[in-house]
Design a protein around this motif. Sequence first.
Motif, mmCIF file in Angstrom:
data_model
loop_
_atom_site.group_PDB
_atom_site.id
_atom_site.type_symbol
_atom_site.label_atom_id
_atom_site.label_comp_id
_atom_site.label_asym_id
_atom_site.label_seq_id
_atom_site.Cartn_x
_atom_site.Cartn_y
_atom_site.Cartn_z
ATOM 1 N N LEU A 80 -24.592 2.974 42.204
ATOM 2 C CA LEU A 80 -25.349 1.729 42.297
ATOM 3 C C LEU A 80 -24.703 0.773 43.295
ATOM 4 C CD1 LEU A 80 -27.911 0.659 40.823
ATOM 5 C CD2 LEU A 80 -26.380 -0.542 39.271
ATOM 6 N N TYR A 81 -23.396 0.923 43.498
ATOM 7 C CA TYR A 81 -22.692 0.045 44.446
ATOM 8 C C TYR A 81 -23.231 0.181 45.868
ATOM 9 C CZ TYR A 81 -20.083 4.215 45.884
ATOM 10 O OH TYR A 81 -19.744 5.465 46.353
ATOM 11 N N GLU A 82 -23.937 1.275 46.154
ATOM 12 C CA GLU A 82 -24.491 1.447 47.494
ATOM 13 C C GLU A 82 -25.614 0.452 47.774
ATOM 14 O OE1 GLU A 82 -25.588 5.529 48.062
ATOM 15 O OE2 GLU A 82 -23.569 6.281 47.634
ATOM 16 N N ASP A 83 -26.083 -0.220 46.728
ATOM 17 C CA ASP A 83 -27.109 -1.246 46.896
ATOM 18 C C ASP A 83 -26.493 -2.641 47.004
ATOM 19 O OD1 ASP A 83 -29.957 -1.927 46.997
ATOM 20 O OD2 ASP A 83 -29.676 -2.854 45.017
ATOM 21 N N PHE A 84 -25.166 -2.725 47.099
ATOM 22 C CA PHE A 84 -24.501 -4.026 47.195
ATOM 23 C C PHE A 84 -24.293 -4.403 48.667
ATOM 24 C CE2 PHE A 84 -22.021 -3.326 42.953
ATOM 25 C CZ PHE A 84 -23.231 -3.311 42.270
ATOM 26 N N SER A 85 -24.139 -5.683 48.890
ATOM 27 C CA SER A 85 -23.756 -6.189 50.206
ATOM 28 C C SER A 85 -22.638 -7.203 50.022
ATOM 29 C CB SER A 85 -24.952 -6.841 50.913
ATOM 30 O OG SER A 85 -25.442 -7.947 50.160
ATOM 31 N N ALA A 86 -21.857 -7.418 51.068
ATOM 32 C CA ALA A 86 -20.749 -8.359 51.006
ATOM 33 C C ALA A 86 -21.050 -9.563 51.884
ATOM 34 C CB ALA A 86 -19.461 -7.685 51.460
ATOM 35 N N SER A 87 -20.695 -10.735 51.373
ATOM 36 C CA SER A 87 -20.857 -11.976 52.125
ATOM 37 C C SER A 87 -19.608 -12.818 51.946
ATOM 38 C CB SER A 87 -22.082 -12.752 51.619
ATOM 39 O OG SER A 87 -21.846 -13.253 50.312
ATOM 40 N N ILE A 88 -19.591 -13.973 52.553
ATOM 41 C CA ILE A 88 -18.434 -14.850 52.434
ATOM 42 C C ILE A 88 -18.227 -15.313 51.002
ATOM 43 C CG2 ILE A 88 -19.700 -16.998 52.883
ATOM 44 C CD1 ILE A 88 -17.259 -17.863 54.588
ATOM 45 N N ASP A 89 -19.306 -15.255 50.206
ATOM 46 C CA ASP A 89 -19.229 -15.674 48.804
ATOM 47 C C ASP A 89 -18.836 -14.550 47.861
ATOM 48 O OD1 ASP A 89 -20.046 -18.318 49.388
ATOM 49 O OD2 ASP A 89 -22.140 -17.658 49.480
ATOM 50 N N GLY A 90 -18.751 -13.331 48.374
ATOM 51 C CA GLY A 90 -18.368 -12.208 47.532
ATOM 52 C C GLY A 90 -19.326 -11.043 47.668
ATOM 53 N N ILE A 91 -19.450 -10.260 46.615
ATOM 54 C CA ILE A 91 -20.302 -9.068 46.601
ATOM 55 C C ILE A 91 -21.619 -9.411 45.919
ATOM 56 C CG2 ILE A 91 -20.533 -6.700 45.744
ATOM 57 C CD1 ILE A 91 -17.499 -6.468 45.945
ATOM 58 N N ASP A 92 -22.712 -9.051 46.576
ATOM 59 C CA ASP A 92 -24.039 -9.400 46.072
ATOM 60 C C ASP A 92 -24.853 -8.143 45.801
ATOM 61 O OD1 ASP A 92 -23.654 -12.239 46.492
ATOM 62 O OD2 ASP A 92 -23.871 -11.816 48.641
ATOM 63 N N PRO A 93 -25.345 -7.954 44.560
ATOM 64 C CA PRO A 93 -26.254 -6.844 44.281
ATOM 65 C C PRO A 93 -27.554 -6.995 45.061
ATOM 66 C CG PRO A 93 -25.347 -7.755 42.253
ATOM 67 C CD PRO A 93 -25.010 -8.715 43.349
ATOM 68 N N GLY A 94 -28.148 -5.860 45.456
ATOM 69 C CA GLY A 94 -29.448 -5.891 46.096
ATOM 70 C C GLY A 94 -30.557 -6.072 45.080
ATOM 71 N N VAL A 95 -31.785 -6.005 45.544
ATOM 72 C CA VAL A 95 -32.933 -6.242 44.670
ATOM 73 C C VAL A 95 -32.979 -5.224 43.535
ATOM 74 C CG1 VAL A 95 -35.453 -6.308 44.551
ATOM 75 C CG2 VAL A 95 -34.278 -7.332 46.494
ATOM 76 N N MET A 96 -32.792 -3.946 43.867
ATOM 77 C CA MET A 96 -32.876 -2.907 42.847
ATOM 78 C C MET A 96 -31.731 -3.006 41.845
ATOM 79 S SD MET A 96 -31.442 0.304 41.957
ATOM 80 C CE MET A 96 -30.844 1.068 43.484
ATOM 81 N N SER A 97 -30.507 -3.141 42.345
ATOM 82 C CA SER A 97 -29.360 -3.201 41.436
ATOM 83 C C SER A 97 -29.365 -4.482 40.613
ATOM 84 C CB SER A 97 -28.053 -3.062 42.218
ATOM 85 O OG SER A 97 -27.976 -4.002 43.272
ATOM 86 N N ALA A 98 -29.853 -5.576 41.164
ATOM 87 C CA ALA A 98 -29.969 -6.812 40.386
ATOM 88 C C ALA A 98 -30.975 -6.634 39.251
ATOM 89 C CB ALA A 98 -30.396 -7.968 41.290
ATOM 90 N N TYR A 99 -32.019 -5.880 39.507
ATOM 91 C CA TYR A 99 -32.994 -5.573 38.454
ATOM 92 C C TYR A 99 -32.330 -4.798 37.321
ATOM 93 C CZ TYR A 99 -37.269 -3.704 36.288
ATOM 94 O OH TYR A 99 -38.262 -3.368 35.393
ATOM 95 N N VAL A 100 -31.522 -3.811 37.686
ATOM 96 C CA VAL A 100 -30.801 -3.020 36.676
ATOM 97 C C VAL A 100 -29.873 -3.911 35.864
ATOM 98 C CG1 VAL A 100 -29.057 -1.207 36.369
ATOM 99 C CG2 VAL A 100 -30.949 -0.867 37.979
#
Length: 416
Positions: A237-257
């Motif tokens: 599921l981590y493959e749906d994450f992205s990194a930003s200056i604020d930290g690690i952000d789940p994508g749409v699908m992983s946030a749904y999970v």
Amino acid sequence: MDRDIVHALPKVVLHDHLDGGLRAATIVELAQDCGYQGLPTMDAEELSAWFVQAANSGSLPSYLECFAHTCAVMQTADALRRVAREAVEDLAADNVVYAELRFAPEQHQEQGLSLQQVVDAVVAGVKEGETAAADAGRPIAARIILCGMRHADRTKEIAQLTIDNFGAESPAEGYVVAFDIAGAEVGFPATNHAEAFELLRKHFVPFTIHAGEAAGCDSLAGAVHCGASRLGHGARLYEDFSASIDGIDPGVMSAYVRDRRLALELCPTSNTQTGVVDDIADHPLPLLHSLGFAVTVNTDNRLLGDTDMTGEMMVLVDTFDYDLGALYTLTLNAMAQAFIPELEREDIVRGVIEPTFTRIGAALQGDLSDESQDTPTGEALTSQLQLSEEELAGIDPAVLEELGISLDDLGVKNND
């Protein structure tokens, strides 16, 4: 938090394959009984080591080849009954208080058993295992998940078998609690079995789906689209994450999970063996946990991983510095996602899990505050876990909070 303490904790396992947890000695005896000559060795100790070595392939397809040997000796009602009974006994010996064992009935028909006869034999073995465990002073509730094989065309048939055995009034007497699809993931998406899942939804039978083990986001999204209540593994599921200056952000699908609390049935040892990660230190479980996912820890295949629930929890303790509170959270996560009625889940949490964790926590707190005593382990700790009927009836949540375990943080209902 040494191994003796972790062993004493009450545990919940949601992802444990019946055909991946046999005792090596049992495989040898069953092979002799049925005339199976395909084992690499007839020495139980050597066979146990062989399974672990073969499973450490870094590839799910290669890992799955081990099951040709275990399934070969599980083709009679007596063999299935014995394997199921021993599985429950072994889990109970590890202080597992609730377990869901899964297997694929279609893989046990080579000697003429009907699908229902296969289920009947496993149910009988599970019931015998529960009785033996209770007699040994280690009560356990064990239930069964029926699997369809994702590379085959019988999933709708197995879904119907699950429906026919679902509920207390069915032939399985309430022991069959859900459906799953298992087997090679790449090239065999869950969406190929949409008819099976539609049939299950129509009859209000829950299901989990293996996904996010050998395949990534597309496989996970397919399982979610099919309506899975839980995700078998889900590690990628981590493959749906992205990194930003604020930290690690789940994508749409992983946030749904995450937001819908679809449990992740993570299996650290197995995930390392099949190449999800190269090293156990890289396992995403603590990351997923910290991001608020409904994370659970499981054994997957105890024989192939030379593991048990104590071993999986010790991985978290030794590698990621998990403490008593973190293990408690994982245990509650698993119990909350179990495929049994809510009242039964609450009985196990309030009657066994809460008081035992509290007793262990209190013992550790007391000894750590008294430099004249050593941290209790082994027999000394076990003796402190003998609970009275009054203690088992429930516990004041304030006690847990005094130990640094917040019920509000854990999302546990306070019914007092």
